[in-house]
Design a protein around this motif. Structure first.
Motif, PDB file in Angstrom:
ATOM      1  N   MET A   1     -30.422  86.189   4.746  1.00  0.00           N
ATOM      2  CA  MET A   1     -31.209  87.338   5.125  1.00  0.00           C
ATOM      3  C   MET A   1     -30.475  88.623   4.745  1.00  0.00           C
ATOM      4  N   GLU A   2     -29.181  88.605   4.992  1.00  0.00           N
ATOM      5  CA  GLU A   2     -28.382  89.791   4.725  1.00  0.00           C
ATOM      6  C   GLU A   2     -28.430  90.169   3.241  1.00  0.00           C
ATOM      7  N   ARG A  19     -47.233  79.306  -0.560  1.00  0.00           N
ATOM      8  CA  ARG A  19     -46.193  79.103   0.444  1.00  0.00           C
ATOM      9  C   ARG A  19     -45.153  80.218   0.380  1.00  0.00           C
ATOM     10  N   SER A  20     -44.905  80.829   1.516  1.00  0.00           N
ATOM     11  CA  SER A  20     -43.865  81.858   1.636  1.00  0.00           C
ATOM     12  C   SER A  20     -42.545  81.166   1.970  1.00  0.00           C
ATOM     13  N   ALA A  21     -41.472  81.934   1.986  1.00  0.00           N
ATOM     14  CA  ALA A  21     -40.169  81.378   2.356  1.00  0.00           C
ATOM     15  C   ALA A  21     -40.207  80.819   3.782  1.00  0.00           C
ATOM     16  N   PHE A  22     -40.929  81.514   4.674  1.00  0.00           N
ATOM     17  CA  PHE A  22     -41.029  81.029   6.049  1.00  0.00           C
ATOM     18  C   PHE A  22     -41.771  79.696   6.104  1.00  0.00           C
ATOM     19  N   ILE A  23     -42.837  79.569   5.354  1.00  0.00           N
ATOM     20  CA  ILE A  23     -43.574  78.292   5.325  1.00  0.00           C
ATOM     21  C   ILE A  23     -42.662  77.188   4.802  1.00  0.00           C
ATOM     22  N   HIS A  24     -41.925  77.464   3.728  1.00  0.00           N
ATOM     23  CA  HIS A  24     -40.988  76.458   3.202  1.00  0.00           C
ATOM     24  C   HIS A  24     -39.961  76.068   4.264  1.00  0.00           C
ATOM     25  N   ALA A  25     -39.453  77.039   4.992  1.00  0.00           N
ATOM     26  CA  ALA A  25     -38.465  76.744   6.036  1.00  0.00           C
ATOM     27  C   ALA A  25     -39.060  75.847   7.109  1.00  0.00           C
ATOM     28  N   CYS A  26     -40.300  76.084   7.455  1.00  0.00           N
ATOM     29  CA  CYS A  26     -40.970  75.285   8.484  1.00  0.00           C
ATOM     30  C   CYS A  26     -41.317  73.888   7.985  1.00  0.00           C
ATOM     31  N   GLN A  27     -41.591  73.754   6.691  1.00  0.00           N
ATOM     32  CA  GLN A  27     -41.969  72.469   6.110  1.00  0.00           C
ATOM     33  C   GLN A  27     -40.777  71.591   5.780  1.00  0.00           C
ATOM     34  N   GLU A  28     -39.622  72.163   5.660  1.00  0.00           N
ATOM     35  CA  GLU A  28     -38.438  71.436   5.190  1.00  0.00           C
ATOM     36  C   GLU A  28     -38.300  70.099   5.908  1.00  0.00           C
ATOM     37  N   GLU A  33     -31.817  69.807  12.635  1.00  0.00           N
ATOM     38  CA  GLU A  33     -31.040  70.884  13.256  1.00  0.00           C
ATOM     39  C   GLU A  33     -30.922  72.073  12.301  1.00  0.00           C
ATOM     40  N   THR A  34     -30.693  71.805  11.033  1.00  0.00           N
ATOM     41  CA  THR A  34     -30.611  72.871  10.033  1.00  0.00           C
ATOM     42  C   THR A  34     -31.956  73.563   9.897  1.00  0.00           C
ATOM     43  N   ARG A  35     -33.012  72.783   9.900  1.00  0.00           N
ATOM     44  CA  ARG A  35     -34.371  73.333   9.818  1.00  0.00           C
ATOM     45  C   ARG A  35     -34.629  74.262  10.997  1.00  0.00           C
ATOM     46  N   LYS A  36     -34.272  73.830  12.190  1.00  0.00           N
ATOM     47  CA  LYS A  36     -34.484  74.630  13.384  1.00  0.00           C
ATOM     48  C   LYS A  36     -33.695  75.937  13.315  1.00  0.00           C
ATOM     49  N   GLU A  37     -32.452  75.867  12.879  1.00  0.00           N
ATOM     50  CA  GLU A  37     -31.627  77.070  12.742  1.00  0.00           C
ATOM     51  C   GLU A  37     -32.232  78.046  11.730  1.00  0.00           C
ATOM     52  N   THR A  38     -32.736  77.516  10.630  1.00  0.00           N
ATOM     53  CA  THR A  38     -33.332  78.365   9.595  1.00  0.00           C
ATOM     54  C   THR A  38     -34.571  79.065  10.122  1.00  0.00           C
ATOM     55  N   VAL A  39     -35.420  78.339  10.829  1.00  0.00           N
ATOM     56  CA  VAL A  39     -36.630  78.925  11.403  1.00  0.00           C
ATOM     57  C   VAL A  39     -36.251  80.009  12.412  1.00  0.00           C
ATOM     58  N   GLN A  44     -35.770  85.719  14.219  1.00  0.00           N
ATOM     59  CA  GLN A  44     -34.900  86.812  14.670  1.00  0.00           C
ATOM     60  C   GLN A  44     -34.950  88.029  13.751  1.00  0.00           C
ATOM     61  N   ASN A  45     -35.242  87.816  12.468  1.00  0.00           N
ATOM     62  CA  ASN A  45     -35.201  88.900  11.486  1.00  0.00           C
ATOM     63  C   ASN A  45     -36.574  89.371  11.017  1.00  0.00           C
ATOM     64  N   ALA A  46     -37.626  88.770  11.523  1.00  0.00           N
ATOM     65  CA  ALA A  46     -38.972  89.058  11.038  1.00  0.00           C
ATOM     66  C   ALA A  46     -39.356  90.529  11.155  1.00  0.00           C
ATOM     67  N   GLN A  47     -39.109  91.111  12.289  1.00  0.00           N
ATOM     68  CA  GLN A  47     -39.511  92.505  12.487  1.00  0.00           C
ATOM     69  C   GLN A  47     -38.724  93.443  11.566  1.00  0.00           C
ATOM     70  N   GLU A  48     -37.418  93.299  11.570  1.00  0.00           N
ATOM     71  CA  GLU A  48     -36.574  94.193  10.777  1.00  0.00           C
ATOM     72  C   GLU A  48     -36.867  94.087   9.278  1.00  0.00           C
ATOM     73  N   LEU A  49     -37.096  92.866   8.801  1.00  0.00           N
ATOM     74  CA  LEU A  49     -37.313  92.648   7.368  1.00  0.00           C
ATOM     75  C   LEU A  49     -38.791  92.626   6.986  1.00  0.00           C
ATOM     76  N   GLU A  50     -39.657  92.908   7.970  1.00  0.00           N
ATOM     77  CA  GLU A  50     -41.105  92.949   7.755  1.00  0.00           C
ATOM     78  C   GLU A  50     -41.624  91.643   7.151  1.00  0.00           C
ATOM     79  N   ILE A  51     -41.185  90.544   7.744  1.00  0.00           N
ATOM     80  CA  ILE A  51     -41.624  89.220   7.309  1.00  0.00           C
ATOM     81  C   ILE A  51     -42.905  88.875   8.045  1.00  0.00           C
ATOM     82  N   ASN A  52     -43.951  88.606   7.301  1.00  0.00           N
ATOM     83  CA  ASN A  52     -45.223  88.209   7.892  1.00  0.00           C
ATOM     84  C   ASN A  52     -45.166  86.719   8.194  1.00  0.00           C
ATOM     85  N   LEU A  53     -44.973  86.376   9.437  1.00  0.00           N
ATOM     86  CA  LEU A  53     -44.859  84.979   9.847  1.00  0.00           C
ATOM     87  C   LEU A  53     -46.204  84.265   9.899  1.00  0.00           C
TER      88      LEU A  53
END
Length: 73
Positions: A1-2, A19-28, A33-39, A44-53
């Motif tokens: 994200m950084e 598919r957006s990056a968020f969709i890919h993260a959810c589908q992984e 545990e890695t999938r959960k951390e990524t999601v 946590q960063n959606a608002q700051e980075l203007e990610i449309n979830l």
């Protein structure tokens, strides 16, 4: 994200199937545990980075719809 923020990465960009990056993260299908951390990082960063979830893929599914039910509760 950084690094994405530093490089003005568009986290809402969608691939040829919508598919957006968020969709890919959810589908992984890898390690859960890695999938959960990524999601969680996306959440946590959606608002700051203007990610449309709530972007939907070509099947009308958002990332949330690909998550295991127990994660949604």
């Amino acid at each position: 994200m950084e690094h994405g923020k530093e490089n003005n990465l568009d986290f809402n960009m969608q691939d040829h199937k919508g598919r957006s990056a968020f969709i890919h993260a959810c589908q992984e299908t890898g390690d859960l545990e890695t999938r959960k951390e990524t999601v969680e990082i996306f959440l946590q960063n959606a608002q700051e980075l203007e990610i449309n979830l709530h972007l939907e893929d070509d099947y009308g599914q958002s990332g949330f719809q690909y998550l295991p039910q127990e994660w949604k509760d």
